[in-house]
Design an enzyme around this catalytic site. Structure first.
Site, short mmCIF file in Angstrom:
data_model
loop_
_atom_site.label_atom_id
_atom_site.label_comp_id
_atom_site.label_asym_id
_atom_site.label_seq_id
_atom_site.Cartn_x
_atom_site.Cartn_y
_atom_site.Cartn_z
N THR A 386 0.48 -1.32 0.19
CA THR A 386 -0.02 -0.16 -0.19
C THR A 386 0.64 1.30 -0.09
O THR A 386 2.32 1.24 0.13
CB THR A 386 -1.16 -0.06 1.40
OG1 THR A 386 -1.82 -1.06 1.19
CG2 THR A 386 -1.93 0.95 0.73
N THR A 404 -3.57 0.68 -3.24
CA THR A 404 -2.85 -0.86 -2.57
C THR A 404 -3.29 -1.47 -3.75
O THR A 404 -3.82 -2.28 -4.37
CB THR A 404 -3.44 -1.33 -1.75
OG1 THR A 404 -2.67 -2.32 -1.23
CG2 THR A 404 -4.32 -1.79 -1.50
N ASP A 426 -7.46 -10.09 1.34
CA ASP A 426 -8.21 -9.41 1.99
C ASP A 426 -9.68 -10.13 2.84
O ASP A 426 -9.64 -9.37 3.70
CB ASP A 426 -7.87 -7.83 1.43
CG ASP A 426 -6.86 -7.07 2.44
OD1 ASP A 426 -6.38 -7.91 3.35
OD2 ASP A 426 -6.95 -6.20 1.24
N SER A 451 -10.96 -3.36 4.39
CA SER A 451 -9.72 -2.79 3.97
C SER A 451 -9.17 -1.93 5.65
O SER A 451 -10.25 -1.18 6.16
CB SER A 451 -9.70 -1.90 2.89
OG SER A 451 -8.72 -0.79 3.31
N SER A 452 -8.20 -2.71 5.61
CA SER A 452 -7.25 -0.75 6.76
C SER A 452 -7.36 0.39 6.18
O SER A 452 -6.22 0.97 7.37
CB SER A 452 -6.55 -2.19 7.71
OG SER A 452 -6.53 -2.94 8.22
N GLY A 473 0.71 -0.27 5.30
CA GLY A 473 1.20 -1.51 6.21
C GLY A 473 0.12 -2.36 6.24
O GLY A 473 -0.16 -2.96 7.71
N GLY A 474 -0.89 -2.29 5.80
CA GLY A 474 -1.75 -3.84 6.22
C GLY A 474 -2.64 -2.98 7.60
O GLY A 474 -2.83 -2.48 7.20
#
Length: 569
Positions: A386, A404, A426, A451-452, A473-474
């Protein structure tokens, strides 16, 4: 509280939601705070956006140029084969709009597509490079949608920098060089090896020149044809063919690509100190970020400072409480009931804060923000790819965008010079938990994975732009952004220092962070409070952020990556 806290009602609850008196409002920004700028994770991408702004382009125009360049020079993180969320501030009206370009599952996707013959979840390294990993990409159509509403320059004029750079080549940066030589499953993918190999068969390294003629050709077609260059015709056919190749062939069709539609959404907003923090709604995890900041605001973390181990203990424990709720409840709102308003209700947050004791105990369980049917426990994995960038144009309009392809080089499969995402991973690989309850983030046809990504915008109490922030950073994105906000706002650190401060990611039973950046005193203080910090997450943040403070622009890019701030005069 309503499901989504819209801006029209958010200011009404601004003071009411506070559990302590508001401090004085920051000084009103002066002319010095109104300059256009671009903050991005790569200098070539930032300059591509700045060039558009110099030609009179809008923030959205510049975002298109930035994304086109990132796809070339930072392919490990984002690209034309991926998805994105854009948070857009319109200066003339004060309105915020969320443009959701998240990927979607193909129409033939099934809940058990990441289970093996025995019904067990596939190993992540197997799934991530499979044909099933790729969701229908959304970034290009989303950008075109936003451009139709807020673009100033013609679409065809926005790809020149990236096209020339692809044709002429660029010098591989140290970060890209490290990614090329990494040992992830994607690094062993045939397309990755072929793209990054020199004529003698060795891999490119930092300092080598990389030319991408197929991508330059694609950008020329994209400039001329618009999104149809990706979602129809030869490129679309290649995407379908590449995802339907083994191992574990996918189910994407041309109809899936043609049918993709970005979604325009209302932001979710909540009070944090002097500001209104506004984020994308589900399937983004923005509600989790707001909950975390509300939890921290009810502690004395602000008066303690970055050298106090109790401050980091409070941050870790509040993070665990937030992640417990986020992991259980957040998913695509078209498929799952997400109790957004209840998760950030001040009384609910106050009750959750009481879980923070004097020492760290077992992982906190998710709360019950509403008396609704409880979803199953989630086991979603989320790698740390991302990129995030921030743009403000001469009219004061702002783009905060996180973009991302998910893992390093996405699925490792390439089409026309860009990598395809692995966003389907994901989703939770298991559609149900051990008790047989369906999980909120299970795979379903046409569904957007959780999603983060939380591209955020901060407003003053009277609705003026006050700042923006986001990260790579996930699942750790929420912790990275929250740490940076605490450091910049509560501890009054400059933005460069705030982003450089150590990262700590606490989720479930795991306490990870940049161990070598914390002092021995802090590490010992955390151990006394039941936290034995381990390396494992923390080094992969990619925050870009800006605050308007004392009439000045205080912006920075994460020193862990290669980002820059470019002021446009």
């Amino acid at each position: 509280m309503r499901l989504f806290v819209k801006l029209s009602s958010a200011f009404a609850i601004f003071v009411a939601a506070s559990c302590s008196p508001l401090p004085a409002e920051p000084a009103r920004p002066t002319a010095g705070s109104s300059e256009p700028f671009v903050i991005a994770a790569n200098p070539l991408a930032a300059e591509a956006g700045a060039e558009v702004l110099r030609r009179g382009g809008s923030a959205v125009d510049a975002a298109i140029a930035v994304q086109a360049m990132l796809s070339l020079v930072e392919p490990q993180s984002s690209g034309m084969g991926g998805g994105a969320f854009m948070n857009y501030f319109e200066s003339s009206t004060g309105r915020l709009t969320i443009y959701d370009g998240r990927e979607v599952a193909p129409a033939q996707a099934t809940p058990g597509m990441f289970l093996d013959a025995a019904g067990k979840p596939l190993p992540f390294d197997t799934a991530v490079v499979s044909g099933r990993a790729t969701g229908v990409p959304g970034a290009v159509k989303m950008l075109a949608f936003a451009h139709g509403e807020h673009g100033k320059l013609p679409w065809r004029t926005l790809f020149g920098s990236a096209e020339r750079t692809a044709d002429e080549g660029f010098v591989v940066s140290p970060r890209l060089g490290r990614m090329i030589h990494a040992s992830n499953a994607e690094n062993r993918a045939p397309d990755v090896i072929a793209y990054f190999s020199k004529p003698d068969g060795t891999l490119l390294s930092a300092g080598d020149r990389l030319v991408n003629k197929p991508y330059a050709d694609f950008l020329r077609r994209l400039a001329d044809q618009g999104p149809a260059a990706l979602y129809d015709g030869s490129t679309a056919a290649k995407i379908v063919s590449r995802t339907r190749a083994g191992p574990l062939r996918g189910s994407m069709t041309l109809a899936d690509l043609v049918a993709y539609k970005p979604v325009k959404r209302e932001p979710v907003c909540g009070k944090y100190r002097l500001y209104l923090l506004c984020v994308p709604p589900p399937p983004s995890s923005g509600v989790g970020l707001i909950q975390l900041m509300m939890l921290l605001e009810q502690t004395d973390i602000g008066s303690r400072g970055p050298t106090d181990p109790q401050a980091w203990f409070l941050f870790a424990e509040a993070s665990r409480v937030m992640y417990a709720d986020r992991d259980k409840y957040v998913g695509d709102p078209a498929f799952a009931r997400v109790p957004v308003g209840s998760m950030i209700d001040p009384f609910y947050v106050a009750a959750r804060r009481r879980l923070i004791g004097s020492t760290a105990g077992p992982p906190p369980e998710a709360g019950r923000p509403e008396p609704v049917r409880q979803p199953g426990a989630d086991n979603t994995l989320e790698p740390t790819g991302t990129s995030h960038f921030i743009i403000r144009d001469a009219r004061g309009n702002v783009v905060s965008m996180t973009t991302t392809v998910e893992s390093i080089f996405g699925s490792g499969r390439m089409v026309d010079g860009f990598f395809l995402n692995n966003e389907m991973t994901d989703f939770s690989f298991s559609p149900t938990d051990a008790q047989g309850r369906p999980v909120a983030n299970a795979v379903a046809a046409g569904k957007r994975p959780r999603s983060s990504m939380v591209p955020s915008i901060l407003l003053t109490r009277d609705g003026r732009f006050a700042g923006a922030i986001g990260s790579a950073g996930g699942n750790a994105i929420l912790a990275y952004v929250a740490k940076s906000l605490v450091a910049a706002v509560d501890w009054n650190m400059s933005m460069p220092d705030a982003l450089a401060a150590p990262n700590l990611v606490a989720r479930g039973p795991n306490f990870n962070g940049e161990v070598m950046k914390f002092s021995p005193a802090i590490l010992e203080g955390l151990r006394q409070r039941g936290i034995d910090l381990k390396p494992g997450q923390g080094e992969d943040s990619g925050v870009t952020a800006v605050l308007i403070r004392n009439g000045k622009i205080d912006g920075a890019a994460d020193p862990r990556r290669e980002g820059v701030v470019v002021m446009v005069h």
